[in-house]
Write an enzyme that holds these catalytic residues in place. Structure first.
Site, short mmCIF file in Angstrom:
data_model
loop_
_atom_site.label_atom_id
_atom_site.label_comp_id
_atom_site.label_asym_id
_atom_site.label_seq_id
_atom_site.Cartn_x
_atom_site.Cartn_y
_atom_site.Cartn_z
N GLU A 103 8.85 3.69 1.01
CA GLU A 103 8.17 4.71 0.20
C GLU A 103 7.35 5.68 1.04
O GLU A 103 6.24 6.06 0.65
CB GLU A 103 7.27 4.03 -0.84
CG GLU A 103 8.06 3.18 -1.81
CD GLU A 103 7.19 2.44 -2.82
OE1 GLU A 103 7.48 2.53 -4.00
OE2 GLU A 103 6.22 1.75 -2.39
C1 ACM Z 1 8.38 -1.94 -2.11
O1 ACM Z 1 8.40 -2.55 -3.19
N1 ACM Z 1 7.85 -0.73 -2.03
C2 ACM Z 1 8.94 -2.53 -0.89
#
Ligand code: ACM
Length: 536
Positions: A347
């Site tokens: 992310e």
């Molecule tokens: C995640 O759940 N951002 C690895």
């Protein structure tokens, strides 16, 4: 807090009951002459063993004279014998002395290192029960430890009590031959969103060990808080992990290096290896808000304890970023005896694809320079790191070209699809804790997938193993952790250990139902899923 019992219990028949027979007869010396048949079938274990050959004429009953005999000259076997004695003494009230196994002396519980065949590997074991005793044989101590976890589940649930119980301590006769399907069977705990204390972490590790989990991944840093002491950047912990750094400003705290070493040793005693994660280049606001110089504009970002993701990034073009990464990875690698070091990489929405690649092309070699094998969330493969970098698949789709291409290039994968393996997903819309962005995950959903047949192009050979991550945005206590982890952790543990052909929901749900009195005896909070025929 005990939420168990708030859900309807299925009236389904339970194949094997652990109704606790009260014994009035004095415990027999061995070999026991009149053994009460065991209520627990030889295969009634989670994870399901590979091969079970019952022999109803060969039940064994522990008595006050039972000895625990361990491989002579093996300190590790002796340590496992002592641990076993420590777990069996409180409920039985028996002394269970631990002695070297010499000559042909038979009877009692024997833990022997022996050549049990290459196919059993380092974690496999043979467990033989006759009316004279229980013998566990393994190539390596890890296999003996796994065998003792099986033995524990073969004893009546009252064995988990910490006070003396009037019980007939019978183990079903026959043989088990067992070894894991995957070499990496893991659980992750996020101590960044809410800090969890060393004692809470150890309690969780205790439970993981019972289900033959062999890696524990600790998510140490995130936007809200930095939870591990780093000498070269001391304010990461004291400020970035200070009071009020949990989600919504609740809690805070960090592990000192001694805490971390202690957790590493505690886990190692339970044959669990710690995998530390320092998430980068995103999920770094706690560092960016603590050290202004890490920001591209030299201004510290404001601390944040909301639950947003994807807004922070280390400054890719500044050299100090790589000094920081080098220092942190060096110190974490020094503290960590295990082979893996996880650098997150998920992310990173504020980092361009080009910057992400540039960053990972420098960060991955730093991990390698300090002697560790890099691990990252599945996004990491976009940076085309060296192929020894292991990708942890957390996305949910069954088609994922990037990860399939990475497997073609030679990467191995840990499977944690968020809609199956994430323990922080709510069970259903009524679950008071957790999130639901990936799915509601009832127990049957957590169990009903095959890690080696989930993503097209990611087959058995590419799968290093399976992990159940537990993110802690909504979890503030050990009760919260337990309620989300159990019973689903047991499902993921079985997917990781047991052969695919052993997977069977009816069998699993019945064996899972038998775990209830054990969790209750240990004070473990759990969700009484209406899908499971719970005992007691
Ligand atoms: C995640 O759940 N951002 C690895």
């Amino acid at each position: 807090m005990r939420r168990s019992g708030t859900k309807a219990i299925l009236a389904a028949a339970v194949a094997c009951t652990t109704a606790l027979a009260v014994s009035t007869a004095p415990a027999a010396a061995e070999p026991s002459p009149q053994t009460t048949p065991s209520d627990i079938g030889l295969g009634d274990v989670i994870p399901a063993p590979v091969e079970v050959t019952p022999d109803s004429d060969a039940d064994y009953r522990l008595g006050p004279g039972t000895l625990i005999r361990t491989e002579p000259r093996s300190a590790e076997a002796r340590a496992i014998g002592r641990q076993l004695a420590g777990t069996l003494r409180p409920a039985t009230g028996y002394p269970l002395p631990v002695v070297p196994a010499h000559g042909n002396s038979a009877g009692g519980i024997s833990l022997l290192l022996d050549d049990v065949g290459d196919e059993l590997g380092s974690e496999g074991y043979r467990l033989d029960v006759t009316d004279r005793g229980v013998t566990i044989r393994a190539n390596e101590p890890a296999g003996l430890f796994a065998g003792t976890q099986t033995l524990r589940q073969l004893l009546p649930a009252a064995i988990e009590s910490d006070t003396r119980q009037h019980e007939t301590w019978t183990v079903a006769g026959g043989s088990i031959v067992d070894h894991p399907r995957f070499e990496y069977r893991s659980a992750m705990l996020d101590i960044a969103r809410h800090f969890h204390t060393p004692d809470e972490i150890k309690s969780y590790i205790d439970e993981l060990a019972r289900y033959k989990i062999n890696y524990f991944h600790i998510h140490l840093t995130d936007d809200q808080g930095w939870r591990i002491e780093i000498d070269s950047w001391p304010e990461l912990a004291t400020v970035g992990g200070g009071p009020g750094t949990g989600v919504d400003g609740v809690g805070g705290g960090y592990l000192t290096k001694d805490d971390y070493r202690d957790i590493v040793a505690y886990a190692a005693d339970r044959h669990i290896t710690i995998v530390p994660e320092i998430d980068m280049p995103g999920h770094t606001n706690s560092a960016l808000s603590t050290y202004a110089e890490l920001n591209c504009d030299g201004v510290a970002s404001p601390p944040r304890t909301d639950m947003a993701v994807g807004y922070s990034s280390l400054c890719i073009d500044k050299e100090i970023t790589y000094e920081f990464v080098d220092d942190v990875i060096r110190e974490i690698a020094e503290l960590t005896p295990g082979p893996y070091l996880h650098i997150g990489g998920d992310e990173a929405h504020e980092t361009s694809a080009e910057d992400y690649r540039a960053f990972m092309q420098r960060a991955v070699p730093i991990v390698q320079k300090y002697g560790k094998q890099p691990l990252g969330w599945n996004e990491i493969v976009a940076a085309e790191p060296s192929t020894d970098t292991i990708a942890q698949y957390w996305h949910t789709t069954t088609d994922h070209d990037e990860i399939a291409d990475a497997v073609e290039r030679g990467h191995r994968v840990i499977m944690s699809p968020a809609n199956k393996a994430y323990l922080d997903m709510k069970y259903d819309e009524d679950t008071p804790l957790g999130l639901s962005w990936a799915a509601y995950i009832e127990v049957r959903d957590a169990y009903g997938w095959d890690p080696a047949d989930y993503v097209n192009g990611v087959g058995e050979d590419a799968v290093l193993g399976v992990e159940a991550p537990l993110w802690s945005e909504t979890l503030r206590s050990l009760d919260h952790i337990e309620y989300m982890a159990f019973p689903r952790l047991a499902a993921i543990a079985e997917l990781g250990w047991s052969p695919q052909q052993a997977h069977d929901w009816t069998s699993f749900s019945e064996r899972l139902g038998q775990q209830a009195p054990r969790w209750e005896a240990r004070g473990v909070d759990f969700y009484r899923s209406p899908q499971v025929p719970w005992e007691s």
